[in-house]
Scaffold this motif. Sequence first.
Motif, PDB file in Angstrom:
ATOM      1  N   GLN A  92       0.847  -1.197   0.000  1.00  0.00           N
ATOM      2  CA  GLN A  92       0.000   0.000   0.000  1.00  0.00           C
ATOM      3  C   GLN A  92       0.882   1.247   0.000  1.00  0.00           C
ATOM      4  O   GLN A  92       2.021   1.207   0.407  1.00  0.00           O
ATOM      5  CB  GLN A  92      -0.877  -0.001   1.255  1.00  0.00           C
TER       6      GLN A  92
ATOM      7  N   PHE B 197       4.516   2.959   5.764  1.00  0.00           N
ATOM      8  CA  PHE B 197       3.949   4.208   6.269  1.00  0.00           C
ATOM      9  C   PHE B 197       5.048   5.010   6.973  1.00  0.00           C
ATOM     10  O   PHE B 197       5.162   5.021   8.195  1.00  0.00           O
ATOM     11  CB  PHE B 197       2.738   3.923   7.171  1.00  0.00           C
TER      12      PHE B 197
ATOM     13  N   ARG C 168       5.905   5.595  16.048  1.00  0.00           N
ATOM     14  CA  ARG C 168       6.440   4.258  16.385  1.00  0.00           C
ATOM     15  C   ARG C 168       7.494   4.391  17.480  1.00  0.00           C
ATOM     16  O   ARG C 168       7.612   3.531  18.352  1.00  0.00           O
ATOM     17  CB  ARG C 168       7.029   3.586  15.133  1.00  0.00           C
TER      18      ARG C 168
ATOM     19  N   PHE D 119      -5.233  -2.156  12.817  1.00  0.00           N
ATOM     20  CA  PHE D 119      -4.853  -1.704  11.474  1.00  0.00           C
ATOM     21  C   PHE D 119      -3.316  -1.726  11.408  1.00  0.00           C
ATOM     22  O   PHE D 119      -2.677  -0.724  11.121  1.00  0.00           O
ATOM     23  CB  PHE D 119      -5.369  -0.293  11.163  1.00  0.00           C
TER      24      PHE D 119
ATOM     25  N   HIS E 105      -1.031  -3.092   9.474  1.00  0.00           N
ATOM     26  CA  HIS E 105      -0.278  -3.111   8.216  1.00  0.00           C
ATOM     27  C   HIS E 105       0.897  -4.080   8.333  1.00  0.00           C
ATOM     28  O   HIS E 105       0.698  -5.230   8.679  1.00  0.00           O
ATOM     29  CB  HIS E 105       0.153  -1.685   7.828  1.00  0.00           C
TER      30      HIS E 105
ATOM     31  N   GLY F  93       4.318  -2.132  12.038  1.00  0.00           N
ATOM     32  CA  GLY F  93       5.104  -1.032  12.617  1.00  0.00           C
ATOM     33  C   GLY F  93       4.986  -0.889  14.125  1.00  0.00           C
ATOM     34  O   GLY F  93       5.996  -0.902  14.840  1.00  0.00           O
ATOM     35  N   PHE F  94       3.757  -0.747  14.629  1.00  0.00           N
ATOM     36  CA  PHE F  94       3.602  -0.541  16.072  1.00  0.00           C
ATOM     37  C   PHE F  94       3.831  -1.837  16.846  1.00  0.00           C
ATOM     38  O   PHE F  94       4.486  -1.841  17.891  1.00  0.00           O
ATOM     39  CB  PHE F  94       2.216   0.039  16.394  1.00  0.00           C
TER      40      PHE F  94
ATOM     41  N   ASP G 159      -5.225  -6.740  10.949  1.00  0.00           N
ATOM     42  CA  ASP G 159      -5.354  -6.004   9.688  1.00  0.00           C
ATOM     43  C   ASP G 159      -6.213  -6.838   8.748  1.00  0.00           C
ATOM     44  O   ASP G 159      -6.297  -8.060   8.886  1.00  0.00           O
ATOM     45  CB  ASP G 159      -3.977  -5.747   9.055  1.00  0.00           C
TER      46      ASP G 159
ATOM     47  N   SER H 240      -5.668  -6.851   5.428  1.00  0.00           N
ATOM     48  CA  SER H 240      -4.897  -7.220   4.241  1.00  0.00           C
ATOM     49  C   SER H 240      -3.986  -8.424   4.501  1.00  0.00           C
ATOM     50  O   SER H 240      -3.064  -8.356   5.317  1.00  0.00           O
ATOM     51  CB  SER H 240      -4.062  -6.016   3.786  1.00  0.00           C
TER      52      SER H 240
ATOM     53  N   ALA I  88      -8.659  -9.732  10.067  1.00  0.00           N
ATOM     54  CA  ALA I  88     -10.073  -9.494  10.393  1.00  0.00           C
ATOM     55  C   ALA I  88     -10.438  -8.049  10.076  1.00  0.00           C
ATOM     56  O   ALA I  88      -9.562  -7.184   9.923  1.00  0.00           O
ATOM     57  CB  ALA I  88     -10.312  -9.743  11.892  1.00  0.00           C
ATOM     58  N   ASN I  89     -11.742  -7.824   9.986  1.00  0.00           N
ATOM     59  CA  ASN I  89     -12.236  -6.456   9.913  1.00  0.00           C
ATOM     60  C   ASN I  89     -12.107  -5.875  11.326  1.00  0.00           C
ATOM     61  O   ASN I  89     -12.680  -6.406  12.277  1.00  0.00           O
ATOM     62  CB  ASN I  89     -13.695  -6.474   9.463  1.00  0.00           C
ATOM     63  N   ALA I  90     -11.371  -4.790  11.452  1.00  0.00           N
ATOM     64  CA  ALA I  90     -11.039  -4.266  12.780  1.00  0.00           C
ATOM     65  C   ALA I  90     -12.278  -3.929  13.599  1.00  0.00           C
ATOM     66  O   ALA I  90     -12.295  -4.139  14.816  1.00  0.00           O
ATOM     67  CB  ALA I  90     -10.152  -3.034  12.633  1.00  0.00           C
TER      68      ALA I  90
ATOM     69  N   PRO J 219      -6.252   3.767  11.641  1.00  0.00           N
ATOM     70  CA  PRO J 219      -7.056   3.325  10.491  1.00  0.00           C
ATOM     71  C   PRO J 219      -6.658   3.988   9.171  1.00  0.00           C
ATOM     72  O   PRO J 219      -5.964   5.006   9.181  1.00  0.00           O
ATOM     73  CB  PRO J 219      -8.467   3.758  10.893  1.00  0.00           C
ATOM     74  N   PRO J 220      -7.141   3.439   8.051  1.00  0.00           N
ATOM     75  CA  PRO J 220      -6.934   4.123   6.769  1.00  0.00           C
ATOM     76  C   PRO J 220      -7.820   5.366   6.733  1.00  0.00           C
ATOM     77  O   PRO J 220      -8.656   5.561   7.620  1.00  0.00           O
ATOM     78  CB  PRO J 220      -7.427   3.090   5.745  1.00  0.00           C
TER      79      PRO J 220
HETATM   80  C1  LIG Z   1      -2.780   3.707   7.918  1.00  0.00           C
HETATM   81  S1  LIG Z   1      -2.492   2.011   7.627  1.00  0.00           S
HETATM   82  C2  LIG Z   1      -1.734   1.486   9.109  1.00  0.00           C
HETATM   83  C3  LIG Z   1      -0.232   1.727   9.176  1.00  0.00           C
HETATM   84  C4  LIG Z   1       0.503   1.033  10.282  1.00  0.00           C
HETATM   85  N1  LIG Z   1       0.049   1.448  11.574  1.00  0.00           N
HETATM   86  C5  LIG Z   1       2.012   1.224  10.161  1.00  0.00           C
HETATM   87  O1  LIG Z   1       2.619   1.936  11.015  1.00  0.00           O
HETATM   88  O2  LIG Z   1       2.602   0.696   9.227  1.00  0.00           O
HETATM   89  C6  LIG Z   1      -4.099   1.338   7.644  1.00  0.00           C
HETATM   90  C7  LIG Z   1      -4.217  -0.172   7.526  1.00  0.00           C
HETATM   91  O3  LIG Z   1      -5.590  -0.522   7.708  1.00  0.00           O
HETATM   92  C8  LIG Z   1      -5.863  -1.714   6.981  1.00  0.00           C
HETATM   93  N2  LIG Z   1      -7.345  -1.803   6.863  1.00  0.00           N
HETATM   94  C9  LIG Z   1      -8.176  -1.108   6.055  1.00  0.00           C
HETATM   95  N3  LIG Z   1      -9.461  -1.399   6.359  1.00  0.00           N
HETATM   96  C10 LIG Z   1      -9.437  -2.284   7.386  1.00  0.00           C
HETATM   97  C11 LIG Z   1     -10.447  -2.917   8.168  1.00  0.00           C
HETATM   98  N4  LIG Z   1     -11.746  -2.708   7.946  1.00  0.00           N
HETATM   99  N5  LIG Z   1     -10.057  -3.749   9.148  1.00  0.00           N
HETATM  100  C12 LIG Z   1      -8.733  -3.978   9.397  1.00  0.00           C
HETATM  101  N6  LIG Z   1      -7.752  -3.391   8.691  1.00  0.00           N
HETATM  102  C13 LIG Z   1      -8.094  -2.557   7.712  1.00  0.00           C
HETATM  103  C14 LIG Z   1      -5.084  -1.547   5.702  1.00  0.00           C
HETATM  104  O4  LIG Z   1      -4.819  -2.828   5.131  1.00  0.00           O
HETATM  105  C15 LIG Z   1      -3.813  -0.833   6.221  1.00  0.00           C
HETATM  106  O5  LIG Z   1      -2.806  -1.773   6.452  1.00  0.00           O
END
Ligand SMILES: C[S@@+](CC[C@H](N)C(=O)[O-])C[C@H]1O[C@@H](n2cnc3c(N)ncnc32)[C@H](O)[C@@H]1O
Length: 391
Positions: free
Chosen positions: A196, A201, A208, A225, A227, A230-231, A247, A249, A273-275, A296-297
């Motif tokens: 992505q 990110f 972080r 979320f 990704h 990172g955290f 996440d 993805s 899972a869906n967060a 979140p995104p």
């Molecule tokens: C802003 S990024 C997070 C970056 C991460 N914290 C980092 O430091 O690398 C948002 C993430 O949310 C995930 N995402 C989007 N919709 C989601 C959902 N409904 N449930 C879980 N994850 C979701 C995306 O795949 C993406 O990895």
Amino acid sequence: MLQVRVVPGIEDKLKGFFPWIYRPEISSFSRKPKKGEPVVVRDFGGRFLGYGYINPEVNIAVRLLSFDKKEKLNAELIKKRIREAYDYRKRLYINSNAFRLVHSEGDLLPGLIVDVYGEYVVVEFTTYGMSNFRKDVVSALIELLNSKGIYEKVNEYAQRIEGFKAQEGVLYGEVPERIVVWEHDLRYNVDVQEGQKTGFFLDQRNARKLVRGLVEPGDRCLDVFCHTGGFALNMKRAGAGRVLAVDLSQKALEVAKENAKLNSLEGIEWVRANAFNFLRDLQRAGKRFDVVVIDPPSFAKNKAAVPNALRGYKELCVQGLRLTKRLGYFAIFSCSHHITENHLIEVLTEASYGIRRQVRVIAKTFQDRDHPWVLQMPNTLYLKGVWVEVL
Ligand SMILES: C[S@@+](CC[C@H](N)C(=O)[O-])C[C@H]1O[C@@H](n2cnc3c(N)ncnc32)[C@H](O)[C@@H]1O
């Protein structure tokens, strides 16, 4: 060069360095404009205001690169801007070999994003006008960085709006499937081709680092979320006990697992899972954590989406606060341009009131300093984070 005159009254915002001209703000052209061509911008009376490029088909018709009469919009100016952007990053002493080298308007290069991942570079053109400078951008980067490869990432949303089509792929040298970069004392795999954004990110680097100072040995932590982790990885490196990371993805989670291995960190549970559902399930199961981070995104791609987005952020704050133990820490982020810091504080306040959990703010974080924002455009401060202690 094409001359563009603005309607009376618009000159003041340009004299104040606002870098965009909307279509209705143009009063006349010296001839019919060609999409993407460089322009000189003048006030209604013909006095110089700046240099930019034009796309007469879109609402943000002109983007400015210079307010200085002595500069001209040409390959030399693009090179100079990239060099200046690089010099600024050098002065930041970023504790990583991955950083944003060019941040569009924030570096007076509207429409251009350049991210450096060790010996590789990713470029993204988000406007027609800037994509005309592709060759100049690439040659400037080769000259400056001595990179092994440059990859062009395509931003389909921006291309649709601006009306151009570029091929995603390698522009120079070779770019491997995975690039390993380091940040602070951790290493990360970056998948620039399938990942992505441009693969990582970068904007959350300072956040972080902050989380590292909050985690006590043995703490239970939650990275929502996550990704590529990172955290979660930083929580674990700080000595956390069980870390749960979620996440949607699958691809991001695969890289996250590789990242845990790369750093010899065990004990992170990666969940696909869906967060929103996952948080509700954790809550119902009575789980509690010492540190919860929710990143979140973007939920609001435009202004019309703001009310719905705010409901989403509030729901995340409610769930996040419920899941945080007393004297634990909770952080909520928004990376949407249309959600302000005040919006985020408001939803957090409503959530705190709604579930009667008192909190105190311990920190605010924003996009890291390699993502400078434009003073005249407050929404270019797109990444906001509020960190609280739950009392
Ligand atoms: C802003 S990024 C997070 C970056 C991460 N914290 C980092 O430091 O690398 C948002 C993430 O949310 C995930 N995402 C989007 N919709 C989601 C959902 N409904 N449930 C879980 N994850 C979701 C995306 O795949 C993406 O990895």
